[in-house]
Design an enzyme around this catalytic site. Structure first.
Site, PDB file in Angstrom:
ATOM      1  N   CYS A 133      -1.831   3.725 -20.014  1.00 49.20           N
ATOM      2  CA  CYS A 133      -0.803   4.229 -20.932  1.00 49.20           C
ATOM      3  C   CYS A 133      -1.242   5.574 -21.484  1.00 49.20           C
ATOM      4  CB  CYS A 133      -0.627   3.269 -22.086  1.00 49.20           C
ATOM      5  SG  CYS A 133      -0.377   1.584 -21.562  1.00 49.20           S
ATOM      6  N   TRP A 164       2.395   1.915 -19.700  1.00 47.09           N
ATOM      7  CA  TRP A 164       2.375   1.428 -18.321  1.00 47.09           C
ATOM      8  C   TRP A 164       1.916  -0.017 -18.424  1.00 47.09           C
ATOM      9  CZ3 TRP A 164      -1.489  -0.175 -14.791  1.00 47.09           C
ATOM     10  CH2 TRP A 164      -1.043  -0.274 -13.464  1.00 47.09           C
ATOM     11  N   ASN A 169      -4.576   2.294 -25.307  1.00 49.72           N
ATOM     12  CA  ASN A 169      -4.626   2.422 -23.853  1.00 49.72           C
ATOM     13  C   ASN A 169      -5.884   1.722 -23.402  1.00 49.72           C
ATOM     14  OD1 ASN A 169      -4.641   3.306 -21.163  1.00 49.72           O
ATOM     15  ND2 ASN A 169      -5.798   5.131 -21.716  1.00 49.72           N
ATOM     16  N   GLY A 170      -5.749   0.786 -22.462  1.00 50.44           N
ATOM     17  CA  GLY A 170      -6.915   0.059 -21.961  1.00 50.44           C
ATOM     18  C   GLY A 170      -6.582  -1.406 -21.800  1.00 50.44           C
ATOM     19  N   GLU A 192      -6.150   2.267   8.204  1.00 51.40           N
ATOM     20  CA  GLU A 192      -5.776   2.979   6.990  1.00 51.40           C
ATOM     21  C   GLU A 192      -6.167   4.456   7.089  1.00 51.40           C
ATOM     22  OE1 GLU A 192      -3.855   2.717   4.680  1.00 51.40           O
ATOM     23  OE2 GLU A 192      -4.566   4.047   3.110  1.00 51.40           O
ATOM     24  N   LYS A 202      -3.625   7.659   6.773  1.00 49.13           N
ATOM     25  CA  LYS A 202      -3.827   8.746   5.793  1.00 49.13           C
ATOM     26  C   LYS A 202      -3.795  10.091   6.505  1.00 49.13           C
ATOM     27  CE  LYS A 202      -3.153   7.301   2.805  1.00 49.13           C
ATOM     28  NZ  LYS A 202      -2.891   5.931   2.514  1.00 49.13           N
ATOM     29  N   GLU A 250      -0.266  10.962   7.983  1.00 52.69           N
ATOM     30  CA  GLU A 250       0.851  11.209   7.061  1.00 52.69           C
ATOM     31  C   GLU A 250       0.713  12.508   6.285  1.00 52.69           C
ATOM     32  OE1 GLU A 250       1.490   8.320   3.907  1.00 52.69           O
ATOM     33  OE2 GLU A 250      -0.655   7.982   3.737  1.00 52.69           O
ATOM     34  N   HIS A 296      -9.022  -1.331  26.615  1.00 57.31           N
ATOM     35  CA  HIS A 296      -7.904  -1.965  27.323  1.00 57.31           C
ATOM     36  C   HIS A 296      -6.704  -1.025  27.378  1.00 57.31           C
ATOM     37  CE1 HIS A 296     -10.066  -5.753  27.458  1.00 57.31           C
ATOM     38  NE2 HIS A 296     -10.372  -5.566  26.189  1.00 57.31           N
TER      39      HIS A 296
HETATM   40  C1  F6R Z   1       0.859   5.369   2.706  1.00 63.84           C
HETATM   41  C2  F6R Z   1       1.772   4.765   1.786  1.00 63.84           C
HETATM   42  C3  F6R Z   1       2.810   3.866   2.334  1.00 63.84           C
HETATM   43  C4  F6R Z   1       3.005   2.654   1.434  1.00 63.84           C
HETATM   44  C5  F6R Z   1       4.170   1.799   1.928  1.00 63.84           C
HETATM   45  C6  F6R Z   1       4.314   0.545   1.117  1.00 63.84           C
HETATM   46  O1  F6R Z   1      -0.056   6.219   2.066  1.00 63.84           O
HETATM   47  O2  F6R Z   1       1.704   4.978   0.598  1.00 63.84           O
HETATM   48  O3  F6R Z   1       2.502   3.469   3.615  1.00 63.84           O
HETATM   49  O4  F6R Z   1       1.823   1.911   1.442  1.00 63.84           O
HETATM   50  O5  F6R Z   1       5.352   2.533   1.865  1.00 63.84           O
HETATM   51  O6  F6R Z   1       4.539   0.837  -0.213  1.00 63.84           O
HETATM   52  P1  F6R Z   1       4.345  -0.241  -1.341  1.00 63.84           P
HETATM   53  O7  F6R Z   1       2.896  -0.556  -1.421  1.00 63.84           O
HETATM   54  O8  F6R Z   1       4.878   0.405  -2.577  1.00 63.84           O
HETATM   55  O9  F6R Z   1       5.138  -1.449  -0.937  1.00 63.84           O
END
Ligand code: F6R
Length: 609
Positions: free
Chosen positions: A2, A75, A101-102, A481, A485, A488, A504
């Site tokens: 927050c 938040w 906040n915390g 992952e 990254k 994208e 394969h």
């Molecule tokens: C990649 C990324 C997306 C989300 C995906 C699912 O960096 O952010 O691949 O992981 O759109 O989003 P959530 O987790 O919000 O359902």
């Protein structure tokens, strides 16, 4: 995560200044907003659910009287994002009010203790124990000053906090205290400010005083006084000037949110370790009883599920099925039934494919559990049990800190299941628990030691037609992952496979100089991974390996390596091993001058199927 704010002004009403400063903290959360001021000894509060502009339209936050006050933009972590849970929170007499906040870890014990003493609670938040605790202290020791009462109250609090307290008992001061959550003062000719973050007051002053953990601050019309929470001794600290622009300040001086969020991961992981035992226990009880478990998610969250399937299997001997949410209905929609359990994972809690999968399973009477970073999202509303992943708002489109926070929660669930099912010895569990506790510091070390190295090697891999990412066992999820990254945000076509699968088919793409990134955690797969590295090298691949520090078997075989600390258990390895790869993607995007925070064609929350 927050945002809190407070100010003491010389010649103006505080509310409009608190309002505009909270707007500048909205990036820290906007589930609800509230302001409290004091005028002529009386406390005034306005608060409401939703974004600041919406609440202001309804309530007119600016017309609160008085030249000092506190404010909060929320938040949600404990308690849904409702009016009743919005800050400030007050004591039974409405004389003491607090913004926070915390996370107060021991709030439940304190709440029961205070309720037994006759205190009445109105919210579901952890924060509300603070004003009641202060009230109780003042009730027992009426001679105590507000600052001393706050100091005494903090001695009972476990967890993280930055708080600002005002009270009609002493209508001439704001008392703040800090432990692990940020707090900073701003000093101008017109007044004095306290806030979670510098952007809150940057248009008003660039003279700041940083407050450290274990410190208490008293703001009055005359200035500020800093004391140690432990013994009340006074500390002298002069303001410093910051030369940040408003935009830089929101990003804490980092050029992009993504790199800020990569750096925040150690703090976020620390927060995930503060989850309430009862929610972890409840969810693991559901998982333990389940006949079949589907781990359902999209994108990065799916990769967390993939890693979790290894964790649940290795620690709890529990088979689970990770499924892309967009495929779930076609693949398993007709097969799910009352005996099925869905654990949906979603940062936003709004991803259309995930919600559709969950809704289908729910119609067929399956049990719905979820992990999300957004309390109050659609996913939390349709889940039997949900856990918040505590990452704070993530602004960079590419998920980083939400991924590692999901992994941490999933690992904690797997460990609880292991204990429940008696599949792993207590001593092994103790070792894993201790390693999990250490991860925040290890991630911090990785960022500190590997960032420069990544910057130095990134150009060697930039101009590639395709980049491979390979891992074995749980590192398959890390490799997937890392590929996502890079693809994208740096727009480099990338391929990820379990290393064993690469021969394969995918290996046919390898030419002289094709980069292959190997994730090489030190576990039972290590020897085989070395074999896979040799296969790729024999075909001319250029190898970048993510290795354990001083892995002298792999070092001489590869062109470049990035290191993570030693002795990280395999089941926890995706958390630290993904960090150098997040950095790689980020600096690769910068090589091409791309904006990593706003990759083309992507959105932070994908609400279409
Ligand atoms: C990649 C990324 C997306 C989300 C995906 C699912 O960096 O952010 O691949 O992981 O759109 O989003 P959530 O987790 O919000 O359902």
């Amino acid at each position: 995560m927050c945002g809190i704010f407070g100010c003491f002004l010389k010649n103006e009403n505080a509310a409009p200044v608190i309002h505009s400063s909270l707007k500048r903290l909205e990036y820290r959360g906007y589930d609800s907003v509230g302001i409290a001021t004091i005028s002529e000894g009386t406390l005034f509060i306005k608060k409401g659910q939703g974004k600041i502009d919406i609440v202001h339209k309804d309530l007119n936050l600016d017309d609160l009287p008085g030249n000092f006050g506190i404010g909060h933009t929320r938040w949600a972590t404990h308690g849904a994002p409702l009016q009743i849970n919005s800050h400030p929170h007050s004591d039974c007499t409405d004389k003491i009010t607090v913004v926070h906040n915390g996370i107060i870890e021991n709030f439940n014990d304190l709440k029961i203790e205070l309720q037994n003493l006759g205190h009445t609670f109105v919210s579901k938040t952890d924060t509300e124990v603070i004003p009641h605790l202060i009230e109780e202290i003042i009730k027992n020791k009426p001679a105590l000053s507000l600052a001393n009462a706050v100091q005494e109250a903090t001695k009972r609090l476990e967890g993280s906090y930055a708080i600002a307290v005002i009270s009609s008992y002493e209508p001439d001061k704001i008392v703040c205290a800090r432990n692990e959550s940020p707090l900073v003062l701003g000093i101008s000719n017109n007044g004095i400010y306290c806030a979670s973050d510098i952007p809150a007051f940057l248009p008003l002053t660039n003279k700041v005083v940083m407050i450290n953990d274990g410190e208490l601050v008293i703001l009055t019309t005359d200035g500020y006084q800093i004391k140690k929470l432990q013994d009340g001794s006074t500390l002298e600290r002069a303001p410093e000037r910051v030369e940040w622009s408003a935009e830089m300040a929101v990003k804490h001086g980092y050029p992009h949110f993504m790199i800020k969020e990569i750096h925040e991961q150690s703090e976020v992981l620390r927060n995930t370790m503060r989850l309430q035992d009862r929610y972890l226990d409840l969810m693991s009880t559901f998982l333990d009883r389940a006949t079949e478990i589907f781990l359902v998610a999209c994108g990065t969250s799916y990769h967390a599920c993939l890693a979790a399937s290894y964790m649940f299997s290795k620690l709890a001997f529990l088979p689970t099925y990770p499924v892309y949410a967009s495929e779930f209905i076609e693949q398993y929609g007709k097969a799910v039934n009352i005996d099925s359990t869905i654990l949906a994972v979603s940062q936003s809690g709004e991803t259309a494919d995930t919600i559709a999968a969950v809704a289908t399973a729910q119609q067929r009477a399956a049990t719905i559990l979820s992990l999300t970073n957004t309390i109050g999202s659609t996913l939390t509303r349709i889940s039997r049990v949900y856990i918040g992943t505590q990452a704070g708002p993530e602004i960079g489109v590419a998920a980083t800190k939400t991924f590692t926070s999901q992994l941490s929660v999933l690992a904690q669930l797997a460990l609880r299941l292991a204990k429940k099912r008696g599949k792993v010895s207590q001593s092994e569990i103790d070792v894993l628990d201790a390693q999990l506790e250490k991860l925040p510091d290890l991630v911090d070390t990785i960022v500190k030691t590997q960032e420069e190295k990544v910057k130095q090697i990134v150009h060697k891999y930039a101009n590639s037609k395709v980049i491979f990412f390979l891992g074995r066992g749980i590192s398959t999820a890390t490799a997937f992952e890392a590929r996502l990254k890079l693809m994208e945000i740096a727009y480099i076509p990338s391929v990820a496979f379990p290393a064993g699968e690469s021969k394969h088919g995918p290996i046919s793409l390898i030419e002289q100089g094709t980069p292959v990134v190997f994730v090489c955690q030190k576990d039972d797969t290590h020897k085989t991974v070395i074999g896979n590295i040799m296969e790729m090298k024999a075909r001319g691949a250029k190898i970048l390996a993510i290795i354990e520090e001083d892995d002298n078997e792999i070092k001489p075989l590869v062109d470049d390596y990035l290191e993570v600390p030693k002795n990280i258990p395999s089941v926890l390895s995706p958390i630290p091993y993904v960090v150098p790869l997040q950095l790689l993607a980020y600096y690769m995007a910068l090589e091409f001058n791309y904006d990593p925070d706003m990759p083309r064609n992507l959105a932070k929350s994908v609400t279409v199927k």
